[in-house]
Design an enzyme around this catalytic site. Structure first.
Site, mmCIF file in Angstrom:
data_model
loop_
_atom_site.group_PDB
_atom_site.id
_atom_site.type_symbol
_atom_site.label_atom_id
_atom_site.label_comp_id
_atom_site.label_asym_id
_atom_site.label_seq_id
_atom_site.Cartn_x
_atom_site.Cartn_y
_atom_site.Cartn_z
ATOM 1 N N CYS A 11 27.598 1.743 66.834
ATOM 2 C CA CYS A 11 26.333 2.073 66.119
ATOM 3 C C CYS A 11 27.004 2.605 64.801
ATOM 4 O O CYS A 11 26.521 2.507 63.707
ATOM 5 C CB CYS A 11 26.006 3.384 66.682
ATOM 6 S SG CYS A 11 24.999 3.143 68.276
ATOM 7 N N ASP A 57 51.429 25.395 44.603
ATOM 8 C CA ASP A 57 50.347 26.154 44.182
ATOM 9 C C ASP A 57 49.735 25.966 42.896
ATOM 10 O O ASP A 57 48.873 26.504 42.344
ATOM 11 C CB ASP A 57 50.665 27.771 44.463
ATOM 12 C CG ASP A 57 51.258 28.214 43.262
ATOM 13 O OD1 ASP A 57 52.426 27.766 42.814
ATOM 14 O OD2 ASP A 57 50.974 29.399 43.061
ATOM 15 N N ASP A 72 57.681 24.675 46.462
ATOM 16 C CA ASP A 72 57.886 25.421 45.333
ATOM 17 C C ASP A 72 58.243 26.750 45.292
ATOM 18 O O ASP A 72 58.111 27.442 46.514
ATOM 19 C CB ASP A 72 56.451 25.221 44.622
ATOM 20 C CG ASP A 72 56.442 25.924 43.241
ATOM 21 O OD1 ASP A 72 57.409 25.578 42.552
ATOM 22 O OD2 ASP A 72 55.553 26.679 42.779
#
Length: 819
Positions: A109, A713, A514
């Site tokens: 489907c 970030d 980082d």
């Protein structure tokens, strides 16, 4: 319709004399009684719903009923006021919407809907998740309307609706009620038919008279008819739809099996010769429906934790009419505007993003961040829509509404994640699409062979082969586990934003971090200001003001620290020709003076003077330092420092215990990176890295075979996040970083990342178990059925149980511990 025919072809009313309204339907002009019927009929034709006229068996009792219900509803969704709640722009002319599909029963489907919609002119992308029934559709509004897309879905026998959590719950409840009624009828019929079949099984040969046997057969037929015509109706309806569309779904072999067994038994009853198997037919339908019902309940449970985020916002809000007076009016949340002031009572959900204008309280943000501790809120603090006020009343200033809120952003990312298909899911869907067609050929060949070996058993062996296979388990194996895992991630405070994220995080063996805002809080504070050269005679506040003016539009932690340090009475001037160089700094013109702020090398490009010794001493401290210069020389150096996150050391240790390598890459100086690397015992630490340096470093790791997870970030981390196989952005970071990332850490607790890695690996184990079971079951069950060792009722149990097993196994991810 001929010219003499006085009736309207659309509604059946008389056509007034002298009117010539008509619409071409099926290649012929059809008379209409008015312009309204003409417009509606033309809309039906334009939306490809001509079958409405071909298949209707009576004219409508009233003209209002002459519009197909599906089209009457769908055209409403072209209204811009309706679309603003669920349609969002993707590009200049492309639009994207999240839909929920009703009527999906198997992987075929999903494949059918994706293929059908992809072929519609103007549809540019379609992705459907089998486990959640959610679809993400993108289209060019110049070529197709949303109603045309929804009508295209309806034309192949399914229903699509704009997704919202309440409608999804309504559809789920309706699906459960219908399934339960069909299961009840099948169960009742099975018990009664088994009672009538029992005498034939236990009676000695010759002791059951022909009249009694015939009576029992007719009684069994009467009780089997409701089971076949009502309980098993979806199998036949879906199979007919698939065959009409020249597709083969999972309901085709089921319908063939049930239909063949019932027709053979019906013929035996009518002719009085041969065996009847009404008991097996009813039992098979009951077991199959029972298995699908339990699978449906498990599937609904698996996505419940995802759906609850979409239901976080309340329906109404209390808007202040005359602040500071606390007089309110009750309004719907969708009517809120930026600048409105709201009264949020204790226990109520905050209805939009904003800030505290008056009052002090605590807010439960656990739904969005996973943080169980209530967060104190005082005037000026941010409030996020969907969180819950706990202690005292708050007056809120609305700052973001609708699609601009953080909750809407989270929902968009979650929708993208659950509709995107990892490679393993795409492969499973392709296998399942061909599986059923191969099965039909195999069952037919088996039936022919058994007709030569033992004709009396040929029918039941044929039915068993049709029924025993389970491609649905194969298609459910991965989506079910990923849906449950996505909900488990959200409870940890991690938002899965990409479909491949969990699978790739489980394989990650090298984590790159980082520094600023990730391993540290990213809340830099100005510790020292050193005016230089021509600025020596001026106050430090002057150079701080210049630096703050250059950084007034920056989201970087350094810019925020400099703006915070600027004197309260300082009026920040707007620089001209302001530009930013990623990873280097900013440049602008103030009062005709060309200034640069950032890395020392970047600022030095404006002049040819060496950095003074006292400034070099600041850089040697290891803290973050930025230099301010103009075309005449150095103006100042600012020393800023950050604080290491308390949980960072524990995170690094846990990742190492999981066999992961750790690397620290930072744009800050080598001296600033060294103390952090020592504190966290990260020998592989690199400072002074530009975004291109970080990108190249990760590419080199990948070239050596590493599966890299990048955690960052900032704006300058976005290209690096894109390069890594899987990326994690801090929720407190920039919007660009969050949008680029595969996973977003919504809270401030970095240690949740290690829990997420373990959960991802448990998910991978569950997926492998599910796939192994699905393949092993089919490899064993189909040959056994071909050999005649599996009866149809046993095949029904096996088929239903196989799908149920993979969903139930996936639900184990909702609890902690090893799997």
């Amino acid at each position: 319709m001929s010219q003499a025919d006085p009736s309207c072809y659309h509604c059946g009313l008389a056509v007034p004399q002298g009117l010539t309204f008509s619409v071409n339907i099926d290649g012929r002009p059809r008379a209409m009684c008015c312009a309204g019927c003409q417009a509606v009929a033309q809309a039906i034709v334009d939306n490809g719903l001509d079958d409405y006229y071909r298949h209707r068996d009576a004219l409508p009792e009233s003209p209002r009923e002459a519009l197909p219900a599906v089209l009457g509803e769908l055209t409403l969704f072209d209204n811009p006021d309706v679309q603003k709640n669920f349609v969002r722009p993707f590009s200049e002319h492309e639009r994207e919407a999240s839909l929920i599909l009703e009527g999906i029963t198997c992987a075929a489907c999903v494949w059918l809907n994706e293929q059908h919609l992809t072929r519609q002119a103007g549809v540019t992308a379609v992705e459907i998740n089998y486990a959640t029934r959610r679809a993400r559709v993108r289209w060019d509004e110049r070529r197709i309307r949303l109603s045309g897309i929804l009508a295209a879905v309806a034309a192949i026998g399914y229903h699509a609706y704009p997704y919202d959590a309440l409608r999804a719950e309504e559809i789920a409840n309706r699906e459960r009620r219908a399934a339960l009624w069909r299961l009840f009828v099948a169960g009742f019929g099975m018990m009664q038919v088994m009672m009538y079949a029992l005498p034939a099984y236990i009676a000695d040969e010759g002791t059951l008279s022909a009249d009694i046997e015939s009576l029992l057969r007719w009684a069994s037929l009467a009780l089997t008819l409701p089971v076949v015509l009502y309980s098993a109706a979806p199998f036949f309806r879906n199979a007919w739809r698939d065959l009409r569309l020249k597709r083969v779904g999972m309901d085709v072999p089921v319908a063939l099996g049930v239909g063949a067994a019932f027709l053979a038994s019906l013929w035996a009853t009518l002719s009085g010769a041969g065996e009847v198997y009404f008991d097996s037919v009813t039992m098979f339908v009951f077991l199959l429906l029972g298995g699908r019902y339990l699978e449906m309940l498990a599937r609904h449970r698996s996505v419940r934790s995802i759906e609850r985020v979409g239901r976080a916002l309340p329906a109404f809000a209390e808007r202040l009419t005359a602040f500071p007076l606390l007089q309110t009016e009750r309004v719907v949340v969708s009517a809120l505007q930026v600048g409105d002031r709201l009264l949020v009572a204790p226990g109520q959900t905050i209805p939009a993003d904003g800030s505290v204008l008056q009052g002090e309280s605590e807010v439960d943000e656990s739904l969005l961040t996973g943080e169980s501790r209530a967060i104190a809120k005082t005037p000026g603090d941010e409030l996020t829509g969907g969180t819950v006020n706990i202690r005292s009343p708050l007056v809120q200033q609305v700052e973001k509404v609708g699609e601009a809120t953080q909750l809407a952003s989270i929902v968009r990312l979650m929708e993208r994640a659950i509709t995107e298909k990892p490679r393993i899911v795409q492969l499973a869907d392709r296998v399942a699409a061909w599986f059923v067609a191969a099965l039909l050929l195999l069952a037919l060949a088996t039936g022919i062979v058994w007709s030569q070996i033992d004709a009396s058993r040929a029918l039941w062996v044929f039915v068993s082969v049709l029924v025993v296979s389970c491609p649905c388990a194969l298609s459910l194996a991965t989506p079910a586990a990923l849906a449950v895992a996505t909900g488990a991630f959200s409870r940890l405070g991690l938002l899965v934003a990409r479909g491949h994220a969990i699978e790739t995080l489980a394989r990650a063996d090298h984590f790159v971090f980082d520094k600023t805002g990730t391993l540290t809080w990213g809340r830099l504070r100005l510790r020292q200001t050193l005016p230089l050269a021509g600025m020596m005679a001026e106050a430090a506040e002057v150079v701080i003001g210049l630096a703050a003016a250059l950084e007034q539009g920056s989201e970087h932690a350094i810019g925020a620290a400099l703006r915070e340090a600027a004197p309260d009475d300082a009026s920040l001037r707007s620089p001209q020709a302001l530009s930013s160089t990623t990873g280097q700094g900013v440049e602008g013109v103030l009062n005709g003076r060309r200034l640069r702020l950032g890395r020392a090398e970047f600022a030095a490009e404006l002049h040819d003077q060496p950095l003074p010794a006292e400034a070099q001493a600041l850089y040697a401290t290891g803290d973050t330092c930025v230099a301010l210069a103009d075309e005449t020389g150095w103006l100042a150096v600012f020393r800023l420092s950050d604080q290491l996150r308390e949980e960072a050391c524990g995170l690094v240790s846990r990742l190492r215990s999981l066999g992961c390598h750790i690397t620290l890459l930072s744009g800050d100086s080598v001296e600033a990176v060294a103390p952090v690397a020592v504190a966290l015992s990260i020998p592989d630490a690199h400072g002074g890295m530009t975004p291109q340096d970080k990108h190249d470093f990760i590419a080199a790791l990948q070239g050596r075979g590493a599966v890299v997870a990048m955690v960052g970030d900032g704006v300058n981390d976005a290209p690096v996040l894109a390069q890594a196989q899987v990326s994690v952005a801090m929720g407190s970071g920039t919007e660009l970083a969050r949008n680029q990332a595969d996973i977003v850490l919504l809270g401030e607790n970095l240690s949740r990342l290690a829990e997420a890695v373990m959960l991802a690996r448990r998910t991978r184990r569950i997926v492998r178990q599910n796939l192994a079971w699905a393949f092993a079951y089919n490899l064993v069950a189909i040959p056994l059925a071909m050999l005649g060792w599996i009866t149809p009722w046993m095949a029904g149990i096996g088929m239903s149980g196989s799908s149920l097993l993979v969903v139930t196994n996936a639900l184990r991810l909702q609890r902690g511990g090893k799997n």
